[in-house]
Design an enzyme around this catalytic site. Structure first.
Site, PDB file in Angstrom:
ATOM      1  N   TRP A  31       0.868  -1.106  -0.071  1.00  0.00           N
ATOM      2  CA  TRP A  31      -0.110  -0.075  -0.115  1.00  0.00           C
ATOM      3  C   TRP A  31       0.886   1.374   0.080  1.00  0.00           C
ATOM      4  O   TRP A  31       1.876   1.378   0.666  1.00  0.00           O
ATOM      5  CB  TRP A  31      -0.976  -0.137   1.401  1.00  0.00           C
ATOM      6  CG  TRP A  31      -1.720   1.178   1.487  1.00  0.00           C
ATOM      7  CD1 TRP A  31      -3.027   1.292   1.091  1.00  0.00           C
ATOM      8  CD2 TRP A  31      -1.338   2.506   1.959  1.00  0.00           C
ATOM      9  NE1 TRP A  31      -3.450   2.662   1.352  1.00  0.00           N
ATOM     10  CE2 TRP A  31      -2.621   3.398   2.174  1.00  0.00           C
ATOM     11  CE3 TRP A  31      -0.164   3.031   2.655  1.00  0.00           C
ATOM     12  CZ2 TRP A  31      -2.351   4.519   2.591  1.00  0.00           C
ATOM     13  CZ3 TRP A  31      -0.249   4.449   3.062  1.00  0.00           C
ATOM     14  CH2 TRP A  31      -1.363   5.160   2.871  1.00  0.00           C
ATOM     15  N   SER A  97       4.580  -6.172   2.498  1.00  0.00           N
ATOM     16  CA  SER A  97       3.651  -5.264   3.235  1.00  0.00           C
ATOM     17  C   SER A  97       2.195  -5.838   3.092  1.00  0.00           C
ATOM     18  O   SER A  97       1.909  -7.151   3.530  1.00  0.00           O
ATOM     19  CB  SER A  97       3.818  -3.998   3.107  1.00  0.00           C
ATOM     20  OG  SER A  97       3.247  -3.069   4.106  1.00  0.00           O
ATOM     21  N   THR A  98       1.491  -4.941   2.612  1.00  0.00           N
ATOM     22  CA  THR A  98      -0.017  -5.348   2.150  1.00  0.00           C
ATOM     23  C   THR A  98      -0.218  -6.477   1.338  1.00  0.00           C
ATOM     24  O   THR A  98      -1.026  -7.265   1.391  1.00  0.00           O
ATOM     25  CB  THR A  98      -0.920  -3.865   1.727  1.00  0.00           C
ATOM     26  OG1 THR A  98      -0.945  -3.297   2.914  1.00  0.00           O
ATOM     27  CG2 THR A  98      -2.176  -4.514   1.492  1.00  0.00           C
ATOM     28  N   ALA A 122       8.356  -8.020   5.043  1.00  0.00           N
ATOM     29  CA  ALA A 122       7.809  -6.847   5.834  1.00  0.00           C
ATOM     30  C   ALA A 122       6.373  -6.723   5.690  1.00  0.00           C
ATOM     31  O   ALA A 122       5.519  -5.802   5.747  1.00  0.00           O
ATOM     32  CB  ALA A 122       8.337  -5.686   5.462  1.00  0.00           C
ATOM     33  N   ASP A 227      11.771  -2.022  11.371  1.00  0.00           N
ATOM     34  CA  ASP A 227      10.701  -1.770  10.610  1.00  0.00           C
ATOM     35  C   ASP A 227       9.658  -0.638  11.281  1.00  0.00           C
ATOM     36  O   ASP A 227       9.142  -1.053  12.341  1.00  0.00           O
ATOM     37  CB  ASP A 227       9.871  -3.101  10.091  1.00  0.00           C
ATOM     38  CG  ASP A 227       8.767  -2.887   9.089  1.00  0.00           C
ATOM     39  OD1 ASP A 227       8.281  -1.791   8.915  1.00  0.00           O
ATOM     40  OD2 ASP A 227       8.531  -3.738   8.127  1.00  0.00           O
ATOM     41  N   HIS A 256      11.231  -0.731   6.539  1.00  0.00           N
ATOM     42  CA  HIS A 256      10.161  -1.417   5.802  1.00  0.00           C
ATOM     43  C   HIS A 256      10.334  -1.748   4.379  1.00  0.00           C
ATOM     44  O   HIS A 256       9.896  -2.432   3.828  1.00  0.00           O
ATOM     45  CB  HIS A 256       9.070  -0.711   6.314  1.00  0.00           C
ATOM     46  CG  HIS A 256       7.672  -1.131   5.629  1.00  0.00           C
ATOM     47  ND1 HIS A 256       7.029  -2.336   6.257  1.00  0.00           N
ATOM     48  CD2 HIS A 256       6.673  -0.782   4.692  1.00  0.00           C
ATOM     49  CE1 HIS A 256       5.823  -2.714   5.618  1.00  0.00           C
ATOM     50  NE2 HIS A 256       5.802  -1.832   4.573  1.00  0.00           N
TER      51      HIS A 256
END
Length: 276
Positions: A31, A97-98, A122, A227, A256
């Site tokens: 994201w 991430s997302t 992450a 992160d 991150h």
């Protein structure tokens, strides 16, 4: 490059590079970015002879800017639509991430028949927000504030994230790259404010615990211990424990944004895992 139209009429943009008979590595972005965030990985792997695929999530990048259904179920189903359209088999799915949550939910929801391995980097699982069952999570007010900042001035907000915590550029010894910062901003501003606003709920409140337990294929969990976006202690180690065949690899001092900032290290470790 092309588009696939989902069952609910959303056009999903995808990239498909490399020999059609080669091992597939499928990348899932975070994201509020796009498949462009994987440039360093896609160029690396296509030069190694792999077939690389990545799509822009609905409401992100070049995909349709629909106003509704920005949730993990639809994210997973959109992935399945691209996989079916390209008839991908034995793919290694890599999510940041997302995108890591998207990978986990896609595999749990659609099965392992077309997947050989997975990597989450992450990533947001098991769950980011603080709940009774997740006391170490971040308070909901943190994510409410992200939505408020996006609502107030998205262009400014999308500069401050990469210029600060995303790549660790707010650390005392950091040397910010303006190119990296503006590329993050560019990708973010390509997408839909509504999709990104709703996406904050999707990545923070979705509980992936049961999804992680269902996945039996090998999964590499990569996470940096510095992160500032998805805190290490409440994500990587917990996901690795929940995965029946999970392996945790911790990176000292990595931020991150390590797929971009530490691309050489990440690419080498991804290659070793895929070929292992």
């Amino acid at each position: 490059m092309g588009f696939v139209t989902t069952k609910d009429g959303v056009e999903i943009f995808y990239k498909d590079w490399g020999p059609k008979d080669a091992q597939v590595v499928y990348f899932h972005h975070g994201w509020p970015l796009s498949s462009d965030d994987w440039d360093a990985q896609m160029l690396f792997f296509v030069e190694k002879g792999f077939r690389v695929v990545a799509h822009d999530r609905r409401g992100h990048g070049r995909s349709s800017q629909v106003w509704d259904w920005h949730d993990m179920d639809h994210y997973a189903d959109d992935t399945a639509a691209v996989v079916k359209h390209l008839d991908l088999k034995g793919a290694v799915h890599v999510g940041h991430s997302t995108g890591g949550g998207e990978v986990v939910h896609y595999i749990a929801r659609h099965g392992e028949d077309r997947v050989s391995k997975a990597v989450i980097i992450a990533a947001v699982p098991p769950i980011m927000v603080k709940t009774e069952s997740n006391p170490g999570g971040l308070p909901k007010e943190v994510f409410d504030d992200l939505q408020a900042q996006l609502f107030a001035n998205r262009a400014h907000f999308y500069h401050e994230i990469p210029a600060g915590p995303f790549y660790g550029y707010n650390r005392p010894d950091a040397k910010p790259s303006q190119g990296i910062i503006w590329n993050w901003w560019r990708q973010g501003m390509m997408g839909s404010a509504k999709a990104h606003y709703d996406g904050i709920v999707a990545f923070s409140q979705t509980d992936f615990t049961e999804d992680l337990k269902k996945i039996t294929i090998p999964v590499l969990v990569m996470h940096g211990d510095d992160d500032q976006i998805v805190p290490y202690e409440d994500s990587g180690p917990l996901s690795a424990k929940l995965l029946p065949n999970g392996t945790l690899k911790t990176y000292s001092g990595f931020s991150h944004g390590m797929p971009t900032f530490n691309a050489d290290t990440i690419n080498a470790d991804l290659l070793a895992f895929i070929q292992g």
